[in-house]
Write a protein that holds these residues in place. Structure first.
Motif, PDB file in Angstrom:
ATOM      1  N   THR A 169       0.835  -1.214   0.000  1.00 46.41           N
ATOM      2  CA  THR A 169       0.000   0.000   0.000  1.00 46.41           C
ATOM      3  C   THR A 169       0.866   1.258   0.000  1.00 46.41           C
ATOM      4  O   THR A 169       0.542   2.250  -0.668  1.00 46.41           O
ATOM      5  CB  THR A 169      -0.916   0.001   1.230  1.00 46.41           C
ATOM      6  OG1 THR A 169      -1.643  -1.232   1.271  1.00 46.41           O
ATOM      7  CG2 THR A 169      -1.906   1.151   1.160  1.00 46.41           C
ATOM      8  N   ALA A 213       0.705   4.024  -2.845  1.00 47.15           N
ATOM      9  CA  ALA A 213       0.370   5.407  -2.482  1.00 47.15           C
ATOM     10  C   ALA A 213       1.416   6.381  -3.002  1.00 47.15           C
ATOM     11  O   ALA A 213       1.091   7.507  -3.400  1.00 47.15           O
ATOM     12  CB  ALA A 213       0.231   5.519  -0.968  1.00 47.15           C
ATOM     13  N   PHE A 251      -4.755   6.874  -1.870  1.00 45.43           N
ATOM     14  CA  PHE A 251      -4.833   5.617  -1.133  1.00 45.43           C
ATOM     15  C   PHE A 251      -5.672   4.620  -1.934  1.00 45.43           C
ATOM     16  O   PHE A 251      -6.789   4.931  -2.347  1.00 45.43           O
ATOM     17  CB  PHE A 251      -5.450   5.847   0.238  1.00 45.43           C
ATOM     18  CG  PHE A 251      -5.696   4.584   1.007  1.00 45.43           C
ATOM     19  CD1 PHE A 251      -4.637   3.763   1.370  1.00 45.43           C
ATOM     20  CD2 PHE A 251      -6.996   4.202   1.350  1.00 45.43           C
ATOM     21  CE1 PHE A 251      -4.871   2.598   2.093  1.00 45.43           C
ATOM     22  CE2 PHE A 251      -7.226   3.041   2.067  1.00 45.43           C
ATOM     23  CZ  PHE A 251      -6.161   2.240   2.433  1.00 45.43           C
ATOM     24  N   VAL A 270      -7.441   0.981  -1.832  1.00 40.64           N
ATOM     25  CA  VAL A 270      -7.905   0.045  -0.806  1.00 40.64           C
ATOM     26  C   VAL A 270      -7.423  -1.367  -1.084  1.00 40.64           C
ATOM     27  O   VAL A 270      -6.820  -2.025  -0.226  1.00 40.64           O
ATOM     28  CB  VAL A 270      -9.449   0.076  -0.708  1.00 40.64           C
ATOM     29  CG1 VAL A 270      -9.941  -0.955   0.318  1.00 40.64           C
ATOM     30  CG2 VAL A 270      -9.938   1.468  -0.347  1.00 40.64           C
ATOM     31  N   LYS A 298       0.299   3.132   9.320  1.00 43.08           N
ATOM     32  CA  LYS A 298      -1.033   3.207   9.925  1.00 43.08           C
ATOM     33  C   LYS A 298      -1.046   4.100  11.173  1.00 43.08           C
ATOM     34  O   LYS A 298      -1.735   3.822  12.157  1.00 43.08           O
ATOM     35  CB  LYS A 298      -1.548   1.814  10.270  1.00 43.08           C
ATOM     36  CG  LYS A 298      -1.589   0.861   9.081  1.00 43.08           C
ATOM     37  CD  LYS A 298      -2.240  -0.466   9.434  1.00 43.08           C
ATOM     38  CE  LYS A 298      -2.256  -1.407   8.231  1.00 43.08           C
ATOM     39  NZ  LYS A 298      -2.931  -2.694   8.533  1.00 43.08           N
ATOM     40  N   SER A 348       1.490   7.159   7.105  1.00 44.23           N
ATOM     41  CA  SER A 348       0.167   6.586   6.857  1.00 44.23           C
ATOM     42  C   SER A 348      -0.095   6.592   5.367  1.00 44.23           C
ATOM     43  O   SER A 348      -0.161   7.664   4.745  1.00 44.23           O
ATOM     44  CB  SER A 348      -0.922   7.393   7.581  1.00 44.23           C
ATOM     45  OG  SER A 348      -2.208   6.985   7.151  1.00 44.23           O
ATOM     46  N   LYS A 379      -2.864   5.592   4.089  1.00 44.85           N
ATOM     47  CA  LYS A 379      -4.256   6.020   3.921  1.00 44.85           C
ATOM     48  C   LYS A 379      -4.366   7.541   3.935  1.00 44.85           C
ATOM     49  O   LYS A 379      -5.082   8.138   3.119  1.00 44.85           O
ATOM     50  CB  LYS A 379      -5.108   5.412   5.029  1.00 44.85           C
ATOM     51  CG  LYS A 379      -6.590   5.717   4.896  1.00 44.85           C
ATOM     52  CD  LYS A 379      -7.388   5.007   5.969  1.00 44.85           C
ATOM     53  CE  LYS A 379      -8.886   5.269   5.809  1.00 44.85           C
ATOM     54  NZ  LYS A 379      -9.695   4.563   6.843  1.00 44.85           N
TER      55      LYS A 379
END
Length: 647
Positions: A19, A23, A29, A31, A116, A151, A153
């Motif tokens: 991820t 990114a 981001f 999924v 995260k 992160s 996300k």
């Protein structure tokens, strides 16, 4: 500096390795991503460090261990990814992954990546996690460069993560800084101290504003404004008052500035300085910096360039602390502390060059020694120009010159005068002939009455004025190894003058030289014969023919009689320098090949003139006969000279 970097991401599954890579590429981001993202190559023009960057994702399954180990062997930096919201994942970094990397025998920088961070429990602050858990692990595993929390996300610190990975390879912190004790490592401090000394142009132990600006331009291609200079000094003054003097920044203040750069994450600044002055990642001077490629054609030799002479003159003046125009032992030690030491330990330095009455090396002797060193081993000169901080490419400090005028065999010595400045003279002769005394006199050293046989090859240098031009003569003596040198065609090719020395008071001394010439091919070399010990009674040499006739048959000048003991040198060194300037004037092979002045053409011309008139020839003959017989008769029998009408 390297031009490409391989970043390998490792860690347990489901913690965001793939991820993070996705990114970075897509800047959003994603999924659902595949388990292992294919290798990503980022071109240099879009990276801050301008290097091609390869990012490699790795599988987490144990059955793909071989593939993981293969990628690790090709890696330049490893990122261990864990999840900050999973305590077990963090524990695995130091219980599994760090020991695993060590078992592979790899010496790679490691970055701990806490992904995260957007899901961290708000009740446990980030400072607590870093201070209480990460720092102890970093102290145990010195290979860890930095810990980055990010992160995928939230797109937080994703690009920064890979930037830090690049920096860990290009500008590693570990060689410079001890994170456990929060101090600069001794090797780094030593390298920076040497750089400080090189930049201290006036040698007063302080970098003034002008020297700081010169340093700034040299390393970063931009000057410091006066306001910036004052800001630097105020920063040091506030935290390290003993690092500032009235004259400027001293070495303690200079080291403190670099410590601040490192501690504040600007380690690349210190590395730019180190690399500008030739240091590699191991904080030793790079081999390509000390010994750059420099091929010398076979028909050329190497001398110092005008820039090289100017730089070495500047070094002499900078380290002549007492301004007495000579370098004493302490001043020489100070100069060579910039390097591994004096490079001529086995060359009798400073006896090998000109010194003053106290044995200190004069500027003349300093430049002469480097002239000799460059001629005999230009790589050594390049190395020490680097140690001394020659500005720019050290190869600009030397130049290549044709060994002999013209090209090819004897023609190289036949064609005109030499344009070189440094010449190599081989001094040969029987043991006890006085070679060493002659060489000592050349270097203006006092006569040594006690005889000491020469046990190893030595070289001595001095300058000689030739019609207003300064030439350096390098006198090389081989002791008992004359024959091995004369057997080597390559070594003879480097010789510019053969100095044949014999003892005029030893009847067997000249025969040694005659035997050398008969046994080896020496006639292609310019040569000069020198008879030493002229202060003693000369004896007839046991050679046939004797020395003067021997030289005459070679069309060479008669031997020069000298006495180093009485300082009677008959301008022998000026004669040597004149020969090196015009080698054809003393090369037997060339002189013997020249036609006799009364050549065949001239004889034919004389014969033609003689046949102009038989009557004139007859009268001339009888007139000459009358004069000759009259004189002989008068001397032998005292008879009366006959009258003219009696002819």
């Amino acid at each position: 500096m390297r031009d490409n970097i391989r970043i390998v991401l490792v860690g347990d599954g489901a913690f965001g390795k793939s991820t993070l890579v996705t990114a970075l590429i897509k800047e959003v981001f994603v999924v659902n991503v595949q388990d292992v993202v294919p290798e990503v190559t980022i071109p240099p023009e879009v990276t801050p460090e301008n290097v091609t960057t390869h990012i490699i994702d790795t599988p987490s399954r144990g059955d793909e261990q071989d593939a993981l180990e293969t990628e690790l062997r090709k890696a330049n930096v490893v990122c261990i990814v864990y999840a900050v919201d999973e305590r077990e994942s963090f524990r695995r970094t130091h219980e599994h992954w760090l020991p695993f990397l060590r078992r592979q025998g790899l010496s790679l920088p490691v970055i701990l990546v806490g992904n995260k961070v957007d899901m961290r429990d708000e009740d446990a602050g980030p400072a607590t996690v870093l201070e209480d858990e990460v720092v102890p692990i970093m102290n145990e595993y010195r290979e860890i460069e930095i810990c980055v929390e990010c992160s995928a996300k939230a797109l937080l610190n994703v690009s920064e993560l890979f930037y830090f990975a690049q920096k860990a390879v290009l500008h590693p912190t570990r060689p410079l800084y001890d994170a456990r004790d929060h101090v600069m490592k001794p090797e780094c401090a030593s390298a920076l101290t040497r750089i400080f000394r090189l930049c201290d142009a006036d040698g007063d132990g302080v970098l003034n504003d002008a020297e700081l600006n010169a340093f700034q331009r040299s390393c970063f291609n931009t000057p410091l404004q006066q306001r910036e200079l004052e800001g630097v000094k105020e920063l040091v003054q506030a935290s390290r008052p003993d690092g500032i003097t009235a004259g400027g920044l001293n070495v303690d203040g200079y080291l403190y500035l670099h410590l601040l750069f490192i501690q504040r994450g600007r380690v690349e600044t210190t590395w730019m300085v180190l690399r500008r002055f030739g240091y590699g990642d191991d904080l030793s001077l790079r081999d390509d910096f000390l010994r750059p490629e420099c091929d010398v054609p076979p028909d050329c030799c190497v001398e110092l360039s005008p820039g090289g002479y100017a730089f070495l003159t500047e070094i002499f003046k900078r380290y002549d602390a007492d301004r007495d125009s000579a370098l004493c032992a302490a001043e020489l030690d100070n100069i060579f502390s910039l390097s591994p030491g004096v490079p001529w330990k086995h060359g009798r330095f400073p006896e090998s060059t000109v010194t003053n009455a106290a044995g200190c090396v004069t500027l003349e002797g300093w430049l002469a020694q480097w002239s000799m060193s460059t001629l005999l081993d230009h790589r050594l000169t390049l190395e020490y120009l680097a140690y001394f901080g020659f500005p720019g490419d050290t190869r600009d400090g030397i130049c290549m010159v044709a060994r002999h005028a013209g090209a090819g065999g004897l023609r190289r010595r036949r064609k005109g005068k030499q344009q070189r400045s440094v010449f190599l003279c081989y001094v040969v002769g029987a043991a006890g002939a006085g070679k060493s005394s002659l060489i000592r006199a050349f270097a203006k050293k006092p006569f040594a009455s006690e005889y000491t046989p020469t046990a190893r090859t030595t070289a001595t240098v001095n300058s000689v004025d030739v019609k207003g031009a300064e030439k350096y003569l390098v006198m090389q003596e081989f002791g008992p190894y004359d024959t091995s040198v004369l057997q080597s065609r390559r070594q003879l090719e480097h010789c510019d003058l053969l100095v044949m020395v014999y003892d005029s008071s030893d009847p067997a001394s000249f025969a040694y030289l005659a035997n050398l010439r008969s046994n080896y091919s020496l006639d292609a070399l310019p040569m000069i014969f020198v008879a030493t010990k002229s202060d003693l009674d000369a004896v007839a040499q046991r050679s046939d023919p004797p020395p003067d006739i021997y030289c005459r048959e070679l069309k060479l000048a008669a031997p020069l009689y000298v006495s180093p003991k009485d300082a009677q040198l008959a301008s022998v060194f000026q004669h040597m320098a004149a020969i090196t300037r015009n080698p054809a004037s003393a090369t037997p092979a060339l002189l013997l090949a020249r036609p006799h002045p009364w050549s065949t053409a001239k004889i034919i011309g004389v014969t033609a003139l003689a046949g102009v008139g038989l009557a004139s020839t007859f009268v001339a003959y009888h007139t000459l006969r009358y004069w000759w017989t009259s004189v002989i008769g008068a001397r032998s029998s005292h008879s009366v000279v006959p009258k003219r009408h009696e002819l």
